[in-house]
Design an enzyme around this catalytic site. Structure first.
Site, short mmCIF file in Angstrom:
data_model
loop_
_atom_site.label_atom_id
_atom_site.label_comp_id
_atom_site.label_asym_id
_atom_site.label_seq_id
_atom_site.Cartn_x
_atom_site.Cartn_y
_atom_site.Cartn_z
N LYS A 22 -5.46 5.11 -12.47
CA LYS A 22 -4.46 5.19 -11.39
C LYS A 22 -3.16 4.49 -11.81
O LYS A 22 -2.08 5.06 -11.68
CB LYS A 22 -5.01 4.51 -10.13
CG LYS A 22 -3.95 4.22 -9.08
CD LYS A 22 -4.52 3.52 -7.88
CE LYS A 22 -4.63 2.02 -7.97
NZ LYS A 22 -3.40 1.25 -7.71
N ASN A 23 -3.28 3.26 -12.31
CA ASN A 23 -2.08 2.47 -12.57
C ASN A 23 -1.30 2.94 -13.80
O ASN A 23 -0.17 2.52 -14.01
CB ASN A 23 -2.43 0.99 -12.68
CG ASN A 23 -2.81 0.42 -11.32
OD1 ASN A 23 -2.57 1.06 -10.29
ND2 ASN A 23 -3.41 -0.75 -11.30
N CYS A 117 2.32 -6.74 1.13
CA CYS A 117 1.08 -6.02 1.36
C CYS A 117 -0.04 -7.03 1.47
O CYS A 117 0.20 -8.23 1.33
CB CYS A 117 0.82 -4.99 0.27
SG CYS A 117 0.37 -5.72 -1.29
N ARG A 122 4.69 -9.83 -2.79
CA ARG A 122 5.05 -8.86 -3.83
C ARG A 122 6.50 -8.37 -3.79
O ARG A 122 6.78 -7.19 -3.56
CB ARG A 122 4.09 -7.67 -3.77
CG ARG A 122 2.65 -8.07 -3.98
CD ARG A 122 1.71 -6.92 -3.95
NE ARG A 122 1.76 -6.11 -5.17
CZ ARG A 122 1.06 -4.99 -5.34
NH1 ARG A 122 0.30 -4.55 -4.36
NH2 ARG A 122 1.14 -4.33 -6.47
N ASP A 307 -7.18 -7.36 -11.12
CA ASP A 307 -7.81 -6.19 -10.48
C ASP A 307 -9.32 -6.15 -10.67
O ASP A 307 -9.99 -5.26 -10.13
CB ASP A 307 -7.18 -4.90 -11.02
CG ASP A 307 -5.73 -4.74 -10.57
OD1 ASP A 307 -5.30 -5.49 -9.67
OD2 ASP A 307 -5.03 -3.86 -11.12
N ARG A 399 -7.94 5.06 -2.42
CA ARG A 399 -6.68 4.95 -3.15
C ARG A 399 -6.92 4.87 -4.65
O ARG A 399 -6.03 5.22 -5.43
CB ARG A 399 -5.92 3.68 -2.72
CG ARG A 399 -5.44 3.73 -1.29
CD ARG A 399 -4.59 2.55 -0.99
NE ARG A 399 -3.47 2.48 -1.93
CZ ARG A 399 -2.59 1.51 -1.97
NH1 ARG A 399 -2.69 0.52 -1.13
NH2 ARG A 399 -1.61 1.52 -2.84
C1 EPZ Z 1 0.53 -3.75 -10.87
O1 EPZ Z 1 1.21 -4.08 -9.68
C2 EPZ Z 1 -0.68 -2.96 -10.45
N1 EPZ Z 1 -0.26 -1.77 -9.71
C3 EPZ Z 1 -1.59 -3.82 -9.60
O2 EPZ Z 1 -2.74 -3.06 -9.32
C4 EPZ Z 1 -1.98 -5.07 -10.39
O3 EPZ Z 1 -2.76 -5.92 -9.57
C5 EPZ Z 1 -0.73 -5.80 -10.85
O4 EPZ Z 1 0.12 -4.89 -11.61
C6 EPZ Z 1 -1.02 -7.00 -11.74
O5 EPZ Z 1 -1.76 -6.60 -12.85
C7 EPZ Z 1 0.18 -0.70 -10.37
O6 EPZ Z 1 0.23 -0.67 -11.60
C8 EPZ Z 1 0.57 0.48 -9.58
P1 EPZ Z 1 3.38 -7.13 -10.89
P2 EPZ Z 1 2.71 -4.62 -9.73
O7 EPZ Z 1 4.79 -6.72 -10.74
O8 EPZ Z 1 3.40 -3.98 -10.87
C9 EPZ Z 1 5.28 -10.98 -8.70
C10 EPZ Z 1 -4.64 -2.41 -8.00
O9 EPZ Z 1 -5.57 -2.92 -7.33
N2 EPZ Z 1 6.57 -10.27 -8.77
O10 EPZ Z 1 2.83 -7.28 -12.27
O11 EPZ Z 1 3.28 -4.50 -8.38
C11 EPZ Z 1 4.29 -10.28 -7.78
O12 EPZ Z 1 4.50 -10.60 -6.43
C12 EPZ Z 1 -3.32 -3.10 -8.05
O13 EPZ Z 1 -4.73 -1.34 -8.60
C13 EPZ Z 1 7.72 -10.86 -8.28
O14 EPZ Z 1 7.70 -11.98 -7.78
O15 EPZ Z 1 2.43 -6.15 -10.05
C14 EPZ Z 1 2.98 -10.76 -8.34
O16 EPZ Z 1 2.68 -12.02 -7.82
C15 EPZ Z 1 -2.85 -3.79 -6.88
N3 EPZ Z 1 8.91 -10.18 -8.38
C16 EPZ Z 1 3.24 -10.88 -9.85
O17 EPZ Z 1 4.67 -10.94 -9.97
C17 EPZ Z 1 8.99 -8.93 -8.93
O18 EPZ Z 1 10.09 -8.35 -8.96
C18 EPZ Z 1 2.75 -9.70 -10.69
O19 EPZ Z 1 3.16 -8.47 -10.08
C19 EPZ Z 1 7.82 -8.33 -9.41
C20 EPZ Z 1 6.62 -9.00 -9.32
#
Ligand code: EPZ
Length: 424
Positions: A22-23, A117, A122, A307, A399
């Protein structure tokens, strides 16, 4: 609304075919916004999140054709507008990934700001800061990001404040068409990033260092169409291996990639699993033994994936001994704990750490799914619990897990999707 009824206690045994990730699929499906040509993406899983991203593309007038063989053809030459509305974005945060490609190719984009969420607030500040550094003018108004650039984006050196998977993907896509060189430091190293970079390279992009923490992108004038496959879903793979582990069973995942799961396989071995791997399969055999509790901290790749945290907690819940699990990526990703405790688990949370003392048995109970991976941890616990577990809010599982009941049934589980009319 559907629920899942699981009668636990069966030892899982058999083979299960893993779907496309998915990701990885989500960024691959938006990357075609960078070209006015057909892009064909293979091994796309049929999931709710994939339907949502295809709806976002459809809303923009992009031609989308879903083929029977699991591939999707996308042609953005028919695009009529560069807007991703709130109604679609609110159901899936990954919709923000359209921002980079739209801006790079069309010079403007209007994308709803995704809200917080269940697993945490996030924000997307890193995505926006990166695009601003590349010359975009960004305004956030009435919950929408309005982004614009005069001419092409400009290459820049960016250092992310934290490792962000989506941020890295957004900037990587935008940089392919920028003028000059972009250097992304503190980049995410997840396999999904490599999958995206390889597809962009097949479209003609000049990228070095994907899979390391420094990615260098030399912008080109234009990209072209290509055909590319989504990698196997490492989280789905790990989830079925955990299901095998908690039931003392033997599960072989097919069409999987063992190299993406190093740390997860090491933790399963520490838990007492016998693991064998081939080029595209992983076999776990517990030889009827109960797992041993393991401890870990979640971390960006190649660390322990957030995850997989909830699914391992379900394994620990029935293991011998006590395991300590620290969640470092998201601030609120322990919502499965009260539900697991309702099934008889012994888990205490202190801040970002959960202390899990394994119990001899769990009891089936009505439980509530709260997010995708939390739901899977309830499924895993239910497979090993005594009696019936009824999991509500099943749409969370849909999902991210393709044909869940069919795959679990193939492994010998007693699982049924039921309607809430019959099981209120
Ligand atoms: C991706 O989410 C995945 N989703 C998530 O999968 C996964 O948990 C996550 O990466 C971490 O591995 C997809 O790929 C679609 P991040 P993403 O930006 O990209 C903070 C699942 O269950 N952050 O790496 O949204 C954020 O809040 C899921 O399949 C900021 O503060 O995650 C988090 O604490 C859910 N500012 C951390 O960084 C930003 O601009 C990592 O988030 C961006 C992120």
């Amino acid at each position: 609304m559907d629920k899942l009824l699981i009668t636990g206690g069966r030892v899982l045994s058999g083979d299960v075919r893993i779907s496309g990730a998915k990701n990885a699929a989500l960024p691959l499906l938006v990357a075609p916004l960078l070209v006015d040509a057909e892009v064909i993406i293979g091994n796309v899983p049929r999931l709710q999140d994939v339907s949502t991203i295809l709806k976002v593309l459809g809303h923009m007038g992009v031609s989308v054709t879903i083929r029977d063989n699991g591939s999707v053809s996308i042609d953005a030459s028919t695009m009529t507008n560069a807007e991703a509305p709130y109604e679609l974005v609110r159901t899936m945060r990954a919709s923000i990934l359209v921002l980079g490609p739209l801006l790079a190719r069309h010079g403007e984009a209007v994308v709803s700001l995704p809200g917080g969420c269940a697993i945490g607030s996030r924000p997307v500040d890193q995505h926006l800061k990166g695009l601003e550094a590349m010359g975009a003018e960004i305004r956030v108004e009435n919950g929408y990001v309005h982004a614009k650039v005069n001419g092409r984006l400009k290459g820049a050196r960016l250092v992310f404040d934290m490792v962000t998977v989506g941020g890295t993907e957004n900037i990587l896509m935008a940089a392919t068409l920028a003028e000059g060189t972009t250097i992304i430091e503190n980049a995410a190293r997840e396999p999904e990033i490599i999958n995206l970079a390889e597809m962009l390279q097949a479209m003609g992009a000049q990228i070095e260092g994907a899979g390391t923490d420094t990615i260098v992108v030399h912008g080109v004038q234009a990209l072209h169409g290509c055909r590319h496959d989504v990698i196997p879903d490492r989280i789905e793979t790990g989830s079925y291996l955990c299901a095998g582990a908690v039931t003392g069973g033997r599960v072989k995942t097919l069409a999987a990639d063992p190299h993406q799961l190093d740390v997860v396989l090491l933790k399963l071995q520490e838990a007492g699993a016998h693991i064998n791997t081939g080029p595209d399969w992983i076999e776990l055999d517990m030889r009827g033994q109960r797992p041993k509790a393991v401890s870990f901290r979640t971390a960006p790749h190649p660390g322990f994936p957030t995850d997989m945290q909830a699914q391992f907690m379900a394994v620990n819940a029935l293991a011998t001994g006590t395991g300590t699990i620290s969640e470092t990526i998201f601030e609120n990703r322990f919502m499965h704990v009260p539900e697991l405790n309702r099934m008889g688990a012994d888990i205490h949370v202190d801040g970002h750490t959960a202390f899990v003392t394994g119990v001899n048995s769990l009891q089936g109970a009505p439980v509530m799914a709260t997010d995708l991976r939390a739901s899977m941890s309830l499924v895993i616990a239910a497979l090993a619990a005594n009696g019936d577990t009824l999991i509500d809010r099943l749409y969370h599982v849909d999902r991210g897990y393709e044909r869940l009941e069919e795959k679990l049934t193939g492994l010998g589980a007693n699982v049924r999707r039921v309607s809430s009319r019959d099981y209120p």
